[in-house]
Motif scaffolding. Structure first.
Motif, short mmCIF file in Angstrom:
data_model
loop_
_atom_site.label_atom_id
_atom_site.label_comp_id
_atom_site.label_asym_id
_atom_site.label_seq_id
_atom_site.Cartn_x
_atom_site.Cartn_y
_atom_site.Cartn_z
N GLU A 1 0.82 -1.21 0.00
CA GLU A 1 0.00 0.00 0.00
C GLU A 1 0.86 1.27 0.00
O GLU A 1 0.47 2.29 -0.58
N LEU A 2 2.02 1.22 0.64
CA LEU A 2 2.88 2.40 0.74
C LEU A 2 3.67 2.67 -0.55
O LEU A 2 4.08 3.80 -0.78
N PHE A 3 3.90 1.64 -1.35
CA PHE A 3 4.71 1.81 -2.55
C PHE A 3 3.97 2.64 -3.59
O PHE A 3 2.81 2.43 -3.87
N PHE A 4 4.71 3.60 -4.17
CA PHE A 4 4.21 4.38 -5.30
C PHE A 4 4.87 3.78 -6.54
O PHE A 4 6.08 3.85 -6.70
N HIS A 5 4.06 3.17 -7.41
CA HIS A 5 4.64 2.42 -8.52
C HIS A 5 3.75 2.47 -9.76
O HIS A 5 2.58 2.84 -9.70
N ASP A 6 4.36 2.12 -10.88
CA ASP A 6 3.62 1.85 -12.10
C ASP A 6 3.97 0.41 -12.50
O ASP A 6 4.40 -0.36 -11.66
#
Length: 111
Positions: free
Chosen positions: A43-48
């Motif tokens: 949930e914390l990861f900002f990813h594509d």
């Protein structure tokens, strides 16, 4: 009192004791499971689809790593990190795993 009244009373006492025991068990289990940490990291990861971007910039991830290291045994740390990155389904998994391991001083060779 009749025997049915006594039996009913005994059942009620047993139910009350069991409720107290269950509540005590739930109160003791405040630490998170490995699955909880996997979900929280994901949930914390900002990813594509290619990469996770905020691993080294996020203080929340660092705090969560420290909490994980306190709550879980050392042999579970590498699995939690790998599975959290895998859950994001990014292509550059190895880079993200190595960044997280370096940030948390986690030995990824422990199995």
């Amino acid at each position: 009192m009749k025997s049915t009244d006594l039996a009913r009373r005994d059942r009620e006492i047993k139910k009350a004791r069991k409720r107290v025991m269950v509540l005590e068990r739930k109160g003791q289990r405040e630490s998170r499971s490995p699955g909880d940490y996997i979900n929280l990291f994901a949930e914390l990861f900002f990813h594509d689809t290619d990469k996770i971007y905020n691993i080294e910039m996020s203080e929340d991830i660092l705090v969560l790593l420290e909490e994980m290291k306190e709550d879980l045994p050392e042999k579970q740390w590498p699995n939690v990190v790998r599975k959290a990155v895998k859950k994001t389904k990014v292509k550059q998994k190895d880079d993200a795993i190595s960044q997280l391991a370096g940030m948390g001083a986690i030995d990824m060779t422990i199995q």
